[in-house]
Design a protein around this motif. Structure first.
Motif, mmCIF file in Angstrom:
data_model
loop_
_atom_site.group_PDB
_atom_site.id
_atom_site.type_symbol
_atom_site.label_atom_id
_atom_site.label_comp_id
_atom_site.label_asym_id
_atom_site.label_seq_id
_atom_site.Cartn_x
_atom_site.Cartn_y
_atom_site.Cartn_z
ATOM 1 N N VAL A 54 0.110 3.858 3.735
ATOM 2 C CA VAL A 54 0.409 4.021 5.159
ATOM 3 C C VAL A 54 0.896 2.694 5.756
ATOM 4 O O VAL A 54 1.669 2.681 6.714
ATOM 5 N N VAL A 55 0.493 1.579 5.153
ATOM 6 C CA VAL A 55 0.952 0.263 5.605
ATOM 7 C C VAL A 55 2.484 0.185 5.552
ATOM 8 O O VAL A 55 3.105 -0.516 6.353
ATOM 9 N N LEU A 56 3.110 0.920 4.647
ATOM 10 C CA LEU A 56 4.567 0.889 4.483
ATOM 11 C C LEU A 56 5.317 1.711 5.521
ATOM 12 O O LEU A 56 6.540 1.583 5.638
ATOM 13 N N GLN A 57 4.616 2.539 6.269
ATOM 14 C CA GLN A 57 5.284 3.416 7.237
ATOM 15 C C GLN A 57 5.978 2.606 8.325
ATOM 16 O O GLN A 57 5.379 1.728 8.935
ATOM 17 N N THR A 58 7.232 2.943 8.557
ATOM 18 C CA THR A 58 7.947 2.374 9.694
ATOM 19 C C THR A 58 8.073 3.401 10.807
ATOM 20 O O THR A 58 8.298 3.040 11.950
ATOM 21 N N THR A 59 7.914 4.681 10.458
ATOM 22 C CA THR A 59 7.896 5.766 11.433
ATOM 23 C C THR A 59 6.541 6.448 11.334
ATOM 24 O O THR A 59 6.212 7.002 10.279
ATOM 25 N N PRO A 60 5.731 6.398 12.406
ATOM 26 C CA PRO A 60 4.400 7.017 12.356
ATOM 27 C C PRO A 60 4.469 8.476 11.925
ATOM 28 O O PRO A 60 5.334 9.234 12.366
ATOM 29 N N GLY A 92 -7.038 3.645 7.080
ATOM 30 C CA GLY A 92 -7.091 3.753 5.629
ATOM 31 C C GLY A 92 -7.037 2.429 4.896
ATOM 32 O O GLY A 92 -7.176 2.374 3.682
ATOM 33 N N GLY A 93 -6.810 1.329 5.622
ATOM 34 C CA GLY A 93 -6.795 0.010 4.989
ATOM 35 C C GLY A 93 -5.642 -0.838 5.483
ATOM 36 O O GLY A 93 -4.593 -0.322 5.864
ATOM 37 N N ASP A 94 -5.844 -2.125 5.464
ATOM 38 C CA ASP A 94 -4.913 -3.076 6.083
ATOM 39 C C ASP A 94 -3.804 -3.593 5.175
ATOM 40 O O ASP A 94 -2.938 -4.333 5.637
ATOM 41 N N PHE A 95 -3.829 -3.270 3.875
ATOM 42 C CA PHE A 95 -2.798 -3.844 3.011
ATOM 43 C C PHE A 95 -2.296 -2.845 1.976
ATOM 44 O O PHE A 95 -2.945 -1.870 1.636
ATOM 45 N N TRP A 96 -1.116 -3.129 1.513
ATOM 46 C CA TRP A 96 -0.512 -2.452 0.380
ATOM 47 C C TRP A 96 0.040 -3.546 -0.519
ATOM 48 O O TRP A 96 0.510 -4.582 -0.037
ATOM 49 N N GLU A 97 -0.054 -3.352 -1.810
ATOM 50 C CA GLU A 97 0.526 -4.326 -2.731
ATOM 51 C C GLU A 97 1.204 -3.614 -3.884
ATOM 52 O O GLU A 97 0.912 -2.464 -4.179
#
Length: 173
Positions: free
Chosen positions: A137-143, A99-104
């Motif tokens: 999804v970049v923020l997920q620490t638990t898949p 879904g993409g490599d970054f979150w801001e």
């Protein structure tokens, strides 16, 4: 207020960003008190510098890079206590994320500072996000565990009397 005190506040704010982006957690020792309370919202509240450093090290270890930009810092001093608000913009990068490599996001830090052995340190930080974009999804620490990013309107926080800096400042000082 001495000019060097104002510069010290700006340096603390910017050193915080540098610590995160370089994963140099010992720099937090120069930014925060040992008994810091770091409130990042939605139950993300950490007490004590050692815990704060440990949690942030784990959170940020999954990113190939981060970029924190701090702007618009205002402050008010009172003897051995100060209050400051800083705007921040942050980008987190995790290549290969579906879904993409970054979150801001953008937000603010509402800080209470105290002098410790003659040096300013942040003792209590409230941080809230006012805007977000990119792939959460970049923020997920638990898949598979959905991440919800609460958005806080700064003008609504201020109108409700919940922006500490505005409540504590003394413009006549």
């Amino acid at each position: 207020m001495a000019k060097n005190e104002a510069e010290t506040i700006l340096n603390l704010v910017n050193l915080y960003a540098l610590a995160i982006d370089t994963l140099q957690w010992d720099l937090f020792d120069e930014v925060f008190t040992d008994d810091v309370v770091a409130d990042y919202g939605e139950g993300a509240v950490w007490t004590g510098l050692a815990t704060f450093k440990q949690v942030f090290a784990v959170i940020h270890a999954v990113y190939s890079g981060t970029q924190h930009t701090m702007t618009n810092t205002v402050w008010d001093f009172r003897s051995n206590e100060a209050f400051a608000v800083t705007y921040g913009h942050f980008r987190l990068i995790k290549p290969g994320t579906p879904g993409g490599d970054f979150w801001e996001g953008q937000g603010y830090y509402d800080d209470r500072l105290v002098k410790v052995h003659g040096k300013w340190r942040i003792q209590h930080r409230i941080s809230r996000i006012t805007w977000a974009g990119g792939n959460p999804v970049v923020l997920q620490t638990t898949p598979g565990q959905e991440v919800v990013v609460p958005i806080t309107s700064l003008h609504q926080v201020a109108a409700a009397g919940n922006l500490r800096f505005l409540n504590e400042r003394h413009p006549d000082n």
